[in-house]
Design a protein around this motif. Structure first.
Motif, PDB file in Angstrom:
ATOM      1  N   GLY A  44       1.040  -1.327  -0.016  1.00 29.11           N
ATOM      2  CA  GLY A  44      -0.019   0.015  -0.131  1.00 29.11           C
ATOM      3  C   GLY A  44       0.757   1.375   0.144  1.00 29.11           C
ATOM      4  O   GLY A  44       0.680   2.126   0.794  1.00 29.11           O
ATOM      5  N   ILE A  45       1.549   1.295  -0.750  1.00 26.06           N
ATOM      6  CA  ILE A  45       2.570   2.412  -1.074  1.00 26.06           C
ATOM      7  C   ILE A  45       2.309   3.097  -2.620  1.00 26.06           C
ATOM      8  O   ILE A  45       2.195   2.413  -3.455  1.00 26.06           O
ATOM      9  CB  ILE A  45       4.117   2.305  -0.633  1.00 26.06           C
ATOM     10  N   SER A  46       2.491   4.514  -2.423  1.00 29.72           N
ATOM     11  CA  SER A  46       2.253   5.207  -3.844  1.00 29.72           C
ATOM     12  C   SER A  46       3.218   4.830  -4.804  1.00 29.72           C
ATOM     13  O   SER A  46       4.661   4.951  -4.476  1.00 29.72           O
ATOM     14  CB  SER A  46       1.901   6.621  -3.261  1.00 29.72           C
ATOM     15  N   HIS A  47       2.824   4.660  -5.885  1.00 27.21           N
ATOM     16  CA  HIS A  47       3.810   4.374  -7.027  1.00 27.21           C
ATOM     17  C   HIS A  47       4.295   5.660  -7.433  1.00 27.21           C
ATOM     18  O   HIS A  47       5.521   5.787  -8.217  1.00 27.21           O
ATOM     19  CB  HIS A  47       2.955   3.931  -8.332  1.00 27.21           C
ATOM     20  N   ARG A  48       3.779   6.667  -7.134  1.00 26.74           N
ATOM     21  CA  ARG A  48       4.342   8.178  -7.255  1.00 26.74           C
ATOM     22  C   ARG A  48       5.339   8.596  -6.232  1.00 26.74           C
ATOM     23  O   ARG A  48       5.883   9.637  -6.085  1.00 26.74           O
ATOM     24  CB  ARG A  48       3.295   9.318  -7.328  1.00 26.74           C
ATOM     25  N   SER A  49       5.442   7.762  -5.042  1.00 26.43           N
ATOM     26  CA  SER A  49       6.456   8.340  -3.767  1.00 26.43           C
ATOM     27  C   SER A  49       7.788   8.339  -4.413  1.00 26.43           C
ATOM     28  O   SER A  49       8.308   7.449  -5.444  1.00 26.43           O
ATOM     29  CB  SER A  49       6.036   7.439  -2.880  1.00 26.43           C
ATOM     30  N   ASP A  50       8.454   9.086  -3.549  1.00 28.67           N
ATOM     31  CA  ASP A  50      10.115   9.300  -3.877  1.00 28.67           C
ATOM     32  C   ASP A  50      10.600   7.987  -3.833  1.00 28.67           C
ATOM     33  O   ASP A  50      11.505   7.501  -4.622  1.00 28.67           O
ATOM     34  CB  ASP A  50      10.729  10.374  -3.163  1.00 28.67           C
ATOM     35  N   TRP A  51      10.309   7.261  -2.769  1.00 21.96           N
ATOM     36  CA  TRP A  51      10.720   6.111  -2.445  1.00 21.96           C
ATOM     37  C   TRP A  51      10.614   5.026  -3.636  1.00 21.96           C
ATOM     38  O   TRP A  51      11.706   4.242  -3.883  1.00 21.96           O
ATOM     39  CB  TRP A  51      10.113   5.384  -0.918  1.00 21.96           C
ATOM     40  N   PHE A  52       9.508   4.949  -4.159  1.00 28.11           N
ATOM     41  CA  PHE A  52       9.314   3.976  -5.298  1.00 28.11           C
ATOM     42  C   PHE A  52       9.978   4.498  -6.354  1.00 28.11           C
ATOM     43  O   PHE A  52      10.658   3.429  -7.168  1.00 28.11           O
ATOM     44  CB  PHE A  52       7.763   3.838  -5.614  1.00 28.11           C
ATOM     45  N   GLN A  53       9.822   5.714  -6.757  1.00 30.69           N
ATOM     46  CA  GLN A  53      11.041   6.245  -8.024  1.00 30.69           C
ATOM     47  C   GLN A  53      12.369   5.848  -7.871  1.00 30.69           C
ATOM     48  O   GLN A  53      12.812   5.425  -8.810  1.00 30.69           O
ATOM     49  CB  GLN A  53      10.775   7.627  -8.233  1.00 30.69           C
ATOM     50  N   ASN A  54      12.661   5.808  -6.607  1.00 33.41           N
ATOM     51  CA  ASN A  54      14.142   5.385  -6.366  1.00 33.41           C
ATOM     52  C   ASN A  54      14.163   3.922  -6.564  1.00 33.41           C
ATOM     53  O   ASN A  54      15.311   3.515  -7.114  1.00 33.41           O
ATOM     54  CB  ASN A  54      14.410   5.707  -4.831  1.00 33.41           C
ATOM     55  N   VAL A  55      13.063   3.055  -6.006  1.00 35.69           N
ATOM     56  CA  VAL A  55      13.360   1.558  -6.353  1.00 35.69           C
ATOM     57  C   VAL A  55      13.464   1.351  -7.856  1.00 35.69           C
ATOM     58  O   VAL A  55      14.316   0.663  -8.282  1.00 35.69           O
ATOM     59  CB  VAL A  55      12.091   1.028  -5.799  1.00 35.69           C
ATOM     60  N   VAL A  56      12.808   2.186  -8.790  1.00 37.01           N
ATOM     61  CA  VAL A  56      12.562   1.837 -10.088  1.00 37.01           C
ATOM     62  C   VAL A  56      14.122   2.076 -10.842  1.00 37.01           C
ATOM     63  O   VAL A  56      14.575   1.305 -11.216  1.00 37.01           O
ATOM     64  CB  VAL A  56      11.570   2.770 -10.858  1.00 37.01           C
ATOM     65  N   SER A  57      14.598   3.536 -10.355  1.00 33.16           N
ATOM     66  CA  SER A  57      16.084   3.761 -11.016  1.00 33.16           C
ATOM     67  C   SER A  57      17.047   2.790 -10.457  1.00 33.16           C
ATOM     68  O   SER A  57      17.842   2.388 -11.130  1.00 33.16           O
ATOM     69  CB  SER A  57      16.096   5.169 -10.348  1.00 33.16           C
ATOM     70  N   GLN A  58      16.940   2.573  -9.096  1.00 26.63           N
ATOM     71  CA  GLN A  58      18.003   1.459  -8.656  1.00 26.63           C
ATOM     72  C   GLN A  58      17.859   0.300  -9.361  1.00 26.63           C
ATOM     73  O   GLN A  58      18.865  -0.447  -9.504  1.00 26.63           O
ATOM     74  CB  GLN A  58      17.890   1.556  -7.077  1.00 26.63           C
ATOM     75  N   THR A  59      16.667  -0.374  -9.569  1.00 28.81           N
ATOM     76  CA  THR A  59      16.562  -1.809 -10.242  1.00 28.81           C
ATOM     77  C   THR A  59      17.148  -1.465 -11.795  1.00 28.81           C
ATOM     78  O   THR A  59      17.798  -2.527 -12.217  1.00 28.81           O
ATOM     79  CB  THR A  59      15.154  -2.161 -10.320  1.00 28.81           C
ATOM     80  N   GLU A  60      16.471  -0.195 -12.354  1.00 26.86           N
ATOM     81  CA  GLU A  60      17.229  -0.175 -13.525  1.00 26.86           C
ATOM     82  C   GLU A  60      18.782  -0.296 -13.703  1.00 26.86           C
ATOM     83  O   GLU A  60      19.711  -1.058 -14.378  1.00 26.86           O
ATOM     84  CB  GLU A  60      16.891   1.094 -14.387  1.00 26.86           C
TER      85      GLU A  60
END
Ligand SMILES: Cc1ncc(COP(=O)(O)O)c(C=O)c1O
Length: 373
Positions: A44-60
């Motif tokens: 239940g965390i926003s896909h627009r949160s900074d935390w998630f944006q960071n997860v996406v970039s880190q995984t890339e």
């Protein structure tokens, strides 16, 4: 029984979704309650949160570093599975009047060729249908079309248990590969590819997300008229967050890529471990005096999916029953061909393979003593 997961009491040899490493499952479990340092559940965390944006970039970044990809490559996390890529690729890169070369090496490449074509022309330059898909071609024996819009193949046929040992195709024609069942399982010269796609649920996470790696030069040729969801360029512009993405699945892929880098030590080490697992099982099959018969030609055997038969259908049914009772799960072959399949994805340990062999040795001995062979 050593389970390979926290609460499961079965070893998972299924063709997919596959086993995930215990240390990753532990982190996932923790994050379902609350992501450390964030205090919200991963569910239940926003896909627009900074935390998630960071997860996406880190995984890339992790995927790029594991595969040695430079800045010419974009990484996407998409929905629709590998099946959606079967259509998205020709829709994007095959214009009317052009043809694309395909290899038909098994169940999944057949599906990729049967995808809705909207009048596009697929050219099957090799098919293993007559040999029941138990072997693969080599570059030297193929007639590639130098004018093809692209060339597509499947690096590992999950159902039949055959895997290419060489990179196929010409360097002058965009090379596209379905790596769903061997992605990040061993080193690969990824920069030789123009597009790679792989769903997560074999080697790198749960179902729900498909990784697409695309080279900028190919992206420039994509049909710009496709709707946003099906448009690689739009998805890249939005960093895989064009609409609500599968946050949980992407997070697990993130954890697996960290595990591959930090705990396993990279793809060379992962490849060595996967090779040891598969060779141990194939050696056992080859010394079973024909009781267990590998389905694929030895030269094309898959390190991921070990597919074999027993002397009769009855024995195969008994084998599966007994295995299941002992907690060896998912050993049934794909519904299209039957037999037995042991899938040995990244998350399955060498100890699990050794347990399987212990069972197989005992089963063979018991059946031989009973005269049931
Ligand atoms: C090699 C390969 N490609 C494609 C698919 C289809 O994937 P999905 O179910 O994600 O559409 C599978 C499924 O197991 C597969 O093994």
């Amino acid at each position: 029984m050593q389970t390979g997961s926290l609460s499961a009491n079965q070893l998972n040899f299924s063709g997919g979704p596959g086993a995930l490493p215990e240390s990753v499952l532990q982190k996932v479990q923790e994050s379902i309650n609350a992501i450390p340092g964030v205090g919200l559940s991963i569910l239940g965390i926003s896909h627009r949160s900074d935390w998630f944006q960071n997860v996406v970039s880190q995984t890339e970044k992790n995927i790029k570093s594991l595969l040695g990809l430079d800045a010419q490559y974009h990484i996407l996390f998409l929905q629709g599975g590998a099946t959606q890529q079967f259509s998205m690729i020709p829709l994007s890169f095959l214009e009317p009047g052009q043809t694309a070369d395909y290899l038909n090496t098994g169940y999944w490449s057949t599906k990729s060729i049967q995808a809705p074509q909207y009048g596009q022309q697929f050219n099957t330059i090799w098919s293993g249908e007559n040999s029941k898909f138990n072997q693969l071609p080599h570059n030297d024996n193929l007639n590639f079309n130098t004018n093809a819009a692209y060339f597509h193949y499947t690096s590992n046929e999950t159902v039949e248990g055959i895997q290419f040992q060489e990179i196929m195709g010409l360097d002058s024609v965009p090379r596209i590969c379905d790596m769903s069942s061997d992605f990040l399982s061993k080193p690969v010269d990824a920069q030789k590819f123009d597009l790679i796609y792989a769903h997560a649920q074999k080697n790198i996470g749960p179902a729900g997300v498909t990784v697409v790696i695309i080279k900028d030069s190919l992206l420039q040729q994509a049909n710009p008229k496709l709707p946003g969801f099906l448009n690689y360029a739009t998805q890249i512009k939005h960093h895989s967050v064009y609409n609500t993405p599968p946050v949980f699945s992407i997070y697990v892929v993130h954890l697996i890529t960290q595990w591959l880098i930090k705990d396993i030590g990279g793809l060379t080490a992962m490849g060595q471990l996967n090779n040891t697992k598969a060779q141990t099982l194939y050696d056992f099959l080859d010394h079973s005096h024909g009781f267990y018969q590998g389905r694929a030609l030895q030269k094309d055997r898959s390190m991921m999916n070990v597919v074999f038969n027993l002397p009769s259908l009855d024995l195969e049914a008994t084998f599966l029953n007994e295995a299941q009772k002992l907690g060896l799960s998912g050993l049934n072959g794909h519904r299209s061909i039957g037999g037995i399949r042991a899938s040995l994805y990244n998350g399955l340990s060498l100890e699990a393979v050794e347990q399987l062999i212990l069972f197989m040795r005992h089963f063979q001995k018991t059946m031989t003593q009973r005269g049931e062979t």
